[in-house]
Design an enzyme around this catalytic site. Structure first.
Site, PDB file in Angstrom:
ATOM      1  N   ASP A 171       0.708  -1.119   0.154  1.00 50.87           N
ATOM      2  CA  ASP A 171       0.034   0.086   0.052  1.00 50.87           C
ATOM      3  C   ASP A 171       0.885   1.201  -0.263  1.00 50.87           C
ATOM      4  O   ASP A 171       0.819   2.228  -0.835  1.00 50.87           O
ATOM      5  CB  ASP A 171      -0.984  -0.072   1.130  1.00 50.87           C
ATOM      6  CG  ASP A 171      -2.132   0.789   1.067  1.00 50.87           C
ATOM      7  OD1 ASP A 171      -2.638   1.025   0.100  1.00 50.87           O
ATOM      8  OD2 ASP A 171      -2.829   1.122   2.117  1.00 50.87           O
ATOM      9  N   HIS A 254      -4.362   2.925  -6.977  1.00 49.37           N
ATOM     10  CA  HIS A 254      -5.621   2.411  -6.077  1.00 49.37           C
ATOM     11  C   HIS A 254      -6.591   2.193  -7.136  1.00 49.37           C
ATOM     12  O   HIS A 254      -7.551   1.394  -6.769  1.00 49.37           O
ATOM     13  CB  HIS A 254      -5.786   3.406  -5.147  1.00 49.37           C
ATOM     14  CG  HIS A 254      -5.112   3.300  -3.979  1.00 49.37           C
ATOM     15  ND1 HIS A 254      -3.833   3.529  -3.687  1.00 49.37           N
ATOM     16  CD2 HIS A 254      -5.354   2.749  -2.771  1.00 49.37           C
ATOM     17  CE1 HIS A 254      -3.278   3.066  -2.461  1.00 49.37           C
ATOM     18  NE2 HIS A 254      -4.472   2.724  -1.977  1.00 49.37           N
ATOM     19  N   HIS A 257      -6.370  -1.359  -8.067  1.00 45.48           N
ATOM     20  CA  HIS A 257      -6.912  -2.024  -7.064  1.00 45.48           C
ATOM     21  C   HIS A 257      -8.370  -2.250  -7.196  1.00 45.48           C
ATOM     22  O   HIS A 257      -8.954  -3.346  -6.897  1.00 45.48           O
ATOM     23  CB  HIS A 257      -6.506  -1.726  -5.815  1.00 45.48           C
ATOM     24  CG  HIS A 257      -7.319  -2.137  -4.541  1.00 45.48           C
ATOM     25  ND1 HIS A 257      -8.354  -1.676  -4.250  1.00 45.48           N
ATOM     26  CD2 HIS A 257      -6.964  -3.092  -3.692  1.00 45.48           C
ATOM     27  CE1 HIS A 257      -8.803  -2.312  -3.067  1.00 45.48           C
ATOM     28  NE2 HIS A 257      -8.018  -3.168  -2.746  1.00 45.48           N
ATOM     29  N   HIS A 271      -5.533  -5.686   0.688  1.00 45.39           N
ATOM     30  CA  HIS A 271      -5.590  -4.400   0.054  1.00 45.39           C
ATOM     31  C   HIS A 271      -3.985  -4.228  -0.334  1.00 45.39           C
ATOM     32  O   HIS A 271      -4.070  -3.869  -1.877  1.00 45.39           O
ATOM     33  CB  HIS A 271      -6.011  -3.312   0.866  1.00 45.39           C
ATOM     34  CG  HIS A 271      -5.944  -2.110   0.228  1.00 45.39           C
ATOM     35  ND1 HIS A 271      -6.972  -1.380  -0.553  1.00 45.39           N
ATOM     36  CD2 HIS A 271      -5.035  -1.064   0.531  1.00 45.39           C
ATOM     37  CE1 HIS A 271      -6.605  -0.292  -0.919  1.00 45.39           C
ATOM     38  NE2 HIS A 271      -5.510   0.109  -0.287  1.00 45.39           N
TER      39      HIS A 271
END
Length: 365
Positions: A171, A254, A257, A271
């Site tokens: 992340d 992101h 993702h 995540h």
């Protein structure tokens, strides 16, 4: 538009700090409403009891149901209102943090975030990522304020499985690259302003810390010890990345993702593991220099982050599946449009396949 940076009112990190939880909360309210998983409660209950001993404060525990969905947020709000407490405390991982932040916002209460793992940069942000009850990305909930307090007990974090710390590195890996893209495009950050020098410095320091200490931290946590490298990576995953992404902005990684959540096989991944692959896809979209791609690939390989679709559990994806990922990543409300050039589903589809091939090539070398 002004340059804006957002940050929690107070960030506390140290060994054994959970035993001082009430000391950090009491100025905001006496009774604590603690949102935590059933297993997490067993790990933290004794230290929390120690923190309130002799204060007359009560602690009400509420078990998290596992998904940061609107239904779960609404349930927690009602439980908080019925509890007679004045402070929401979210203890655990990213989805608990996001649920606690959202519930505190709807209830009009201060929120204290206590990570027991360093697997995401959610603790410090004024943002909750909302999913459907089935775990598919739904929307971002941008909050008017960052958490009141973020408290990190590094003894607890270091005792968690190493994979969770590595996920946090995934992340955090995206922070610098997404902030850089937002700065280049002039996009607004997550707090409604432009990127500050401070935010870019924190984002760059986050990336540099991962490269310098990531592998050392992973190896130490595999032996359940907290070294200086572990402390540094916890700060990078939690604070540098948290303030860096929010005040730097989100872009391609992101969004990729979020697109990947359309494939059920990826739901078992953390995540940050999906964000790490999203970072590679973003770099391919940018046609980043080979040296930079190799640096990121080497880091991911060393610490164990995914670099291929197979690493994400997607062994033989169809063209239709990957195009669905690309289309979801390109949704009008998502952050892929913060890239400094136009992006469409076809270019994202191509970048996903190219990133996958790069990961395979580097693995085979």
């Amino acid at each position: 538009m002004a340059n804006v940076i957002g940050s929690p009112s107070r960030y506390v990190q140290g060994r054994g700090e959970l035993a001082h939880l009430y000391e950090h909360c009491e100025k905001y309210g006496k009774n604590l409403f603690v949102l935590v998983s059933a297993s997490g409660k067993k790990r933290v209950e004794a230290k929390i009891a120690q923190s309130v001993e002799g204060t007359g404060a009560k602690v009400v525990y509420e078990t998290f149901n596992g998904e940061c969905s609107q239904k779960e947020i609404d349930r927690v709000v009602e439980a908080f209102k019925a509890s007679g407490c004045s402070v929401v405390v979210g203890i655990g991982g990213g989805k608990i943090h996001d649920t606690a932040k959202a519930a505190a916002y709807y209830a009009g209460a201060p929120v204290v975030i206590v990570p027991t793992i360093a697997s995401t940069d959610a603790p410090c942000s004024a943002l909750s990522v909302i999913y459907t009850d089935e775990g598919v990305f739904d929307r971002y909930l941008f909050l008017p304020a960052n958490p009141t307090v973020v408290l990190v007990d590094t003894d607890i974090v270091a005792a968690a499985p190493a994979r969770l710390l590595v996920s946090g590195m995934g992340d955090a890996l995206a922070t610098y690259f997404e902030a850089r893209a937002c700065q280049a495009s002039g996009a607004s950050n997550c707090v409604g302003g432009k990127v500050t020098l401070a935010a870019m410095s924190l984002a760059r320091l986050c990336y540099e810390t991962l490269l310098a200490d990531g592998l050392k931290a992973k190896l130490a946590v595999e032996r359940h010890v907290c070294t200086k490298a572990v402390e540094n990576v916890i700060e990078a995953n939690t604070y540098l990345s948290g303030v860096g992404f929010e005040s730097g902005g989100l872009a391609g990684a992101h969004a990729i993702h979020n697109g990947l959540t359309a494939i059920p096989e990826t739901h078992s991944l953390y995540h940050g593991e999906k964000v790490a692959f999203g970072t590679l896809v973003q770099l391919v979209l940018e046609n980043a220099p080979l040296e930079e791609l190799e640096e990121v690939l080497e880091f991911c390989t060393e610490v164990g982050l995914p670099t291929t679709l197979a690493d994400l559990g997607v062994e033989n994806p169809t063209q239709e599946q990957l195009m669905e990922v690309a289309k979801l990543a390109c949704a009008d409300a998502d952050t892929l449009h913060n890239m400094p050039f136009p992006v469409d589903a076809d270019s994202v589809y191509a970048a996903i396949l190219a990133a996958d091939e790069l990961g395979k090539y580097y693995t085979d070398c």
